[in-house]
Design a protein around this motif. Sequence first.
Motif, PDB file in Angstrom:
ATOM      1  N   SER A 289      22.611   5.711  81.190  1.00 25.65           N
ATOM      2  CA  SER A 289      24.066   5.614  81.139  1.00 25.65           C
ATOM      3  C   SER A 289      24.526   5.512  79.691  1.00 25.65           C
ATOM      4  O   SER A 289      23.794   5.055  78.818  1.00 25.65           O
ATOM      5  CB  SER A 289      24.557   4.422  81.956  1.00 25.65           C
TER       6      SER A 289
ATOM      7  N   ASP B 250      26.480   3.545  78.213  1.00 28.58           N
ATOM      8  CA  ASP B 250      26.498   2.193  77.646  1.00 28.58           C
ATOM      9  C   ASP B 250      25.104   1.576  77.574  1.00 28.58           C
ATOM     10  O   ASP B 250      24.945   0.434  77.134  1.00 28.58           O
ATOM     11  CB  ASP B 250      27.441   1.286  78.434  1.00 28.58           C
TER      12      ASP B 250
ATOM     13  N   ASP C 295      30.437   5.411  82.137  1.00 27.30           N
ATOM     14  CA  ASP C 295      29.373   4.441  81.888  1.00 27.30           C
ATOM     15  C   ASP C 295      28.261   4.509  82.925  1.00 27.30           C
ATOM     16  O   ASP C 295      27.311   3.732  82.835  1.00 27.30           O
ATOM     17  CB  ASP C 295      29.945   3.015  81.860  1.00 27.30           C
TER      18      ASP C 295
END
Length: 359
Positions: A277, A279, A320
Amino acid sequence: MKRRHFLISGAAGAALSMARPSWAMAGAPAYLTAASKEGNSTWLVGLTEQGDVVFELPIPSRGHAAAAHPFRAEAVAFARRPGRFAVVLDCATGKEIARLDSPEGRHFYGHGAFTADGKLLLTTENAYDVPDGRLGIWDAEDGYNRIGELPSGGIGPHEMIRLADGSFAVANGGMQTHPDYDRAVLNIPSMKPNLTYLDAQGLIVDQVEPPADMRLNSIRHIAADDTGRVVIALQWQGNPLTAVPLMASHRRGEALAFFDHPETVRLKQYAGSIAISSDGAEIAVTGPKGGHVLFFDGATGAPINGRALPEASGVAQFGDRFAITLAGGLLEGGASGGKMLDVAGGYSWDNHLVSIRRV
């Protein structure tokens, strides 16, 4: 011409680059994937983030993955191993620009990557009569003319990616194959996969192999974060009753780290696609044969959970979390849930969902 010169000099043609649509101008699909339909017709499909089909382009046989140009609204989609074609696609229109054919004694492995300046395309290939892994070099500024090749650093190079610093990682799966024997693995007794790193000039600078007890765990699909950490989806070629982890990660200078999951068995020894992801919080590994997805903690590699998702195939970043192709559509989400989107067309997806506007 020496191989180092290929990647340093690249190719002329800045005017050509400027004449073609940029990603900002394209405003069309977010993802590219290969698919088939009832009757065994095979397609390249452009999808928006809402799951709408922007275009579908017929191709001669099954496709696999694609490489997105870093600046132009252009991508190259590759045939599934042991295919010999690749299609250069204008992603603004969904039209074919050019067709690449592997040279005599070579076939594509379904993956490739552009250099950071977008001037050259590198393709993973099998020199099947040698046997050896090669990286084909194609001039993206001159109609994708083939201008040379490099060693991949091992047998069976599959996915290769460009890292944030412009260097490359190559998953040498270790599996020797020959098109005369379709997809049969011919070297199980001596199989040795590795993860190879090349600098921006195409020179091998580092390699890492699994330990002896994991040498039949083929390094197949990879993804990386901005720090250069590479995560790996593995496919076990040994005894199907042997329980082995199917996810690993690596940082240069360290050993491979393997991460198991309580639901690994659901993947049937075959991890399809992998993504981190944006993030860094989660890693997703799809299992198309098992209709299941495993989620891992992005920082520690600890298992989070798994989800039963029929025909879960390709995975790419979405905000995200992730977009995941599955039977009938897309899941946009992650370990904790998400939104299911229907995709019209009756597609059966191949293993990869490629982000073509986030390169």
